[in-house]
Design an enzyme around this catalytic site. Structure first.
Site, PDB file in Angstrom:
ATOM      1  N   HIS A 206      28.033  37.973  29.783  1.00 61.19           N
ATOM      2  CA  HIS A 206      28.696  39.352  29.842  1.00 61.19           C
ATOM      3  C   HIS A 206      30.148  39.552  29.992  1.00 61.19           C
ATOM      4  O   HIS A 206      30.587  40.418  29.958  1.00 61.19           O
ATOM      5  CB  HIS A 206      28.004  40.189  31.070  1.00 61.19           C
ATOM      6  CG  HIS A 206      28.488  39.648  32.186  1.00 61.19           C
ATOM      7  ND1 HIS A 206      28.125  38.455  33.072  1.00 61.19           N
ATOM      8  CD2 HIS A 206      29.598  40.289  33.062  1.00 61.19           C
ATOM      9  CE1 HIS A 206      28.878  38.128  34.088  1.00 61.19           C
ATOM     10  NE2 HIS A 206      29.839  39.055  34.099  1.00 61.19           N
TER      11      HIS A 206
HETATM   12  C1  UD1 Z   1      31.961  43.475  36.584  1.00 59.58           C
HETATM   13  C2  UD1 Z   1      33.024  42.563  36.835  1.00 59.58           C
HETATM   14  C3  UD1 Z   1      32.693  41.019  36.504  1.00 59.58           C
HETATM   15  C4  UD1 Z   1      31.277  40.788  37.168  1.00 59.58           C
HETATM   16  C5  UD1 Z   1      30.299  41.888  36.617  1.00 59.58           C
HETATM   17  C6  UD1 Z   1      29.070  41.649  37.089  1.00 59.58           C
HETATM   18  C7  UD1 Z   1      35.318  43.299  36.866  1.00 59.58           C
HETATM   19  C8  UD1 Z   1      36.880  43.374  36.096  1.00 59.58           C
HETATM   20  N1  UD1 Z   1      34.309  42.719  36.189  1.00 59.58           N
HETATM   21  O1  UD1 Z   1      31.920  43.200  34.781  1.00 59.58           O
HETATM   22  O2  UD1 Z   1      33.613  40.157  37.186  1.00 59.58           O
HETATM   23  O3  UD1 Z   1      30.885  39.360  36.723  1.00 59.58           O
HETATM   24  O4  UD1 Z   1      30.765  43.093  36.905  1.00 59.58           O
HETATM   25  O5  UD1 Z   1      27.989  42.424  36.307  1.00 59.58           O
HETATM   26  O6  UD1 Z   1      35.351  43.807  37.909  1.00 59.58           O
HETATM   27  N2  UD1 Z   1      27.861  49.662  32.939  1.00 59.58           N
HETATM   28  C9  UD1 Z   1      26.670  50.307  32.974  1.00 59.58           C
HETATM   29  N3  UD1 Z   1      25.954  50.419  33.884  1.00 59.58           N
HETATM   30  C10 UD1 Z   1      26.731  50.037  35.396  1.00 59.58           C
HETATM   31  C11 UD1 Z   1      27.941  49.425  35.236  1.00 59.58           C
HETATM   32  C12 UD1 Z   1      28.537  49.050  34.034  1.00 59.58           C
HETATM   33  O7  UD1 Z   1      26.006  50.947  31.916  1.00 59.58           O
HETATM   34  O8  UD1 Z   1      26.156  50.436  36.321  1.00 59.58           O
HETATM   35  C13 UD1 Z   1      28.555  49.477  31.457  1.00 59.58           C
HETATM   36  C14 UD1 Z   1      29.648  50.508  31.314  1.00 59.58           C
HETATM   37  O9  UD1 Z   1      29.570  50.939  29.964  1.00 59.58           O
HETATM   38  C15 UD1 Z   1      30.960  49.694  31.544  1.00 59.58           C
HETATM   39  C16 UD1 Z   1      30.204  48.274  31.211  1.00 59.58           C
HETATM   40  O10 UD1 Z   1      28.988  48.255  31.521  1.00 59.58           O
HETATM   41  O11 UD1 Z   1      32.000  50.235  31.012  1.00 59.58           O
HETATM   42  C17 UD1 Z   1      31.072  47.341  32.067  1.00 59.58           C
HETATM   43  O12 UD1 Z   1      31.034  47.433  33.520  1.00 59.58           O
HETATM   44  P1  UD1 Z   1      32.345  47.168  34.443  1.00 59.58           P
HETATM   45  O13 UD1 Z   1      32.185  47.233  35.699  1.00 59.58           O
HETATM   46  O14 UD1 Z   1      33.765  47.758  33.863  1.00 59.58           O
HETATM   47  O15 UD1 Z   1      32.433  45.555  34.164  1.00 59.58           O
HETATM   48  P2  UD1 Z   1      31.434  44.339  33.992  1.00 59.58           P
HETATM   49  O16 UD1 Z   1      31.440  43.956  32.667  1.00 59.58           O
HETATM   50  O17 UD1 Z   1      29.994  44.819  34.574  1.00 59.58           O
END
Ligand code: UD1
Length: 375
Positions: A206
């Site tokens: 991811h």
């Molecule tokens: C985040 C953390 C990363 C961790 C990861 C675990 C930061 C900078 N990154 O990355 O260190 O390893 O979580 O999963 O804090 N989304 C959903 N549902 C959710 C959450 C996210 O659909 O419940 C999608 C959204 O489109 C979002 C994307 O995933 O824009 C990324 O989510 P985000 O929390 O920004 O970063 P992660 O890649 O999950």
């Protein structure tokens, strides 16, 4: 003593669970409040972990959701400031390296509240990783730095951190692993998928550096599909990876069953289900930080699809192999593991299931010393 424990994203839940449990054994001394920033909000990215780990519902959910780094960080800071002003905690505890970790640290420190960081001192030295920026900002500000290994201690010392801010306590994520290993085992997930122990591999992927560029993601998925000709692959898809693979037209690598040469994908799994699969896997292919540590304890070979790691102890002592994202290299190392005998790694010092207990004891000790100094 009033303490706010902060969680935001998936890996935070496994880290806070044993801390909350240890605090519950000191009800006369510690009043704790759990704040969930809402960085992760889908039920299989958040609620499933509360259910699996038996963490009680957060006292406060800031509901910030997704956004750009600046948007998400800013929303957390605005909402968390209000909580700090209302609750007036003596201490805020943050874990890991996600945006919620850094945002709540900055907010609390600017209000003059002490902050402790659990999993301090990890460094990848890779400033293209958002987590590295979060780690650096958090550690420079925090009053108390709880570390997992000797590399973290050396990193902090090299950055000029005074010895009396550093506490070597072990690894809270491993506390959770030990606590739930038997329960996970009883789920027997491999047999639910019709898989034999040590005859399949699991995947997580991811990181933006692996999944946001079509060419890089294509190369990695191509390496996985080659491995899937030899051994079934189980890949619970992170929402970011799913969205990107679909928009880059790469879904042809995926399947909803174990076809040779294709990767079996599914929704993100709960903690217990995935642990049940990982403990019996031939190997784990990942870019996660936590899995590098968990596989070390499980004695399962780990192929880390990254050029660097903030957790070198898992290579020094454990079962981790750093391979980067070159498809040929990924396949080469996987082939070696598939054909070879398992080499059992060791267990890092103090990864013994008692880290959270040490943290709580340390916090109470600090409080006692401060109270004596005032009197
Ligand atoms: C985040 C953390 C990363 C961790 C990861 C675990 C930061 C900078 N990154 O990355 O260190 O390893 O979580 O999963 O804090 N989304 C959903 N549902 C959710 C959450 C996210 O659909 O419940 C999608 C959204 O489109 C979002 C994307 O995933 O824009 C990324 O989510 P985000 O929390 O920004 O970063 P992660 O890649 O999950």
């Amino acid at each position: 003593m009033k303490i706010i424990n902060v969680v935001g994203a998936r890996p935070n839940f496994m880290k806070i669970a044993p801390i909350v449990e240890a605090m519950n054994t000191e009800p006369d001394k510690i009043h704790h409040i759990l704040v969930h920033t809402g960085q992760h909000y889908d039920s299989h990215m958040s609620q499933a972990f509360f259910d699996d780990l038996g963490i009680s519902e957060p006292d406060v959910n800031l509901g910030v959701g997704s956004g750009s780094h600046a948007e998400q960080t800013a929303r957390i800071m605005i909402a968390f400031e209000k909580i700090c002003l209302t609750e007036k905690p003596d201490l805020v505890i943050v874990v890991g390296d996600v945006n919620s970790t850094m945002a709540c640290t900055i907010t609390a420190k600017k209000l003059g509240i002490e902050v402790a960081h659990v999993e301090a001192g990890l460094r990848s030295r890779d400033m293209s990783m958002p987590e590295e920026i979060n780690r650096l900002c958090t550690d420079v500000l925090c009053d108390y730095l709880f570390t997992t290994d000797h590399f973290a201690i050396e990193n902090l010392k090299n950055e000029g951190v005074a010895d009396n801010r550093i506490f070597f306590v072990g690894n809270v994520m491993i506390d959770t692993l030990y606590r739930f290993k038997e329960k996970a085992k009883r789920l027997n997930m491999p047999s639910k998928f019709g898989l034999q122990p040590r005859q399949y591999a699991t995947i997580t992927l991811h990181r933006p550096s692996n999944v946001d560029d079509p060419k890089i993601l294509n190369g990695i998925l191509d390496a996985f599909s080659q491995i899937a000709r030899e051994i079934p692959l189980v890949f619970p898809l992170h929402p970011r990876t799913k969205k990107n693979a679909e928009s880059f037209g790469l879904s042809h690598y995926f399947s909803d069953n174990f076809e040779k040469g294709r990767i079996r994908v599914m929704e993100p799994m709960g903690y217990l289900e995935f642990l049940s699969l990982n403990m019996h896997a031939k190997m784990v292919l990942t870019d996660s930080g936590g899995l590098q540590e968990e596989t070390t304890i499980l004695g399962v070979p780990c192929i880390t699809i990254r050029p660097n790691t903030e957790r070198p102890i898992t290579c020094e002592v454990g079962t981790n192999h750093m391979v980067g994202n070159d498809p040929e290299k990924i396949f080469e190392i996987a082939a070696k593991i598939m054909s070879g005998n398992r080499v059992k790694g060791g267990i890092p010092e103090k990864w013994d299931g008692k880290a959270a207990k040490r943290i709580v004891e340390q916090i109470l000790e600090i409080k006692k010393i401060k109270a004596e100094a005032v009197n």
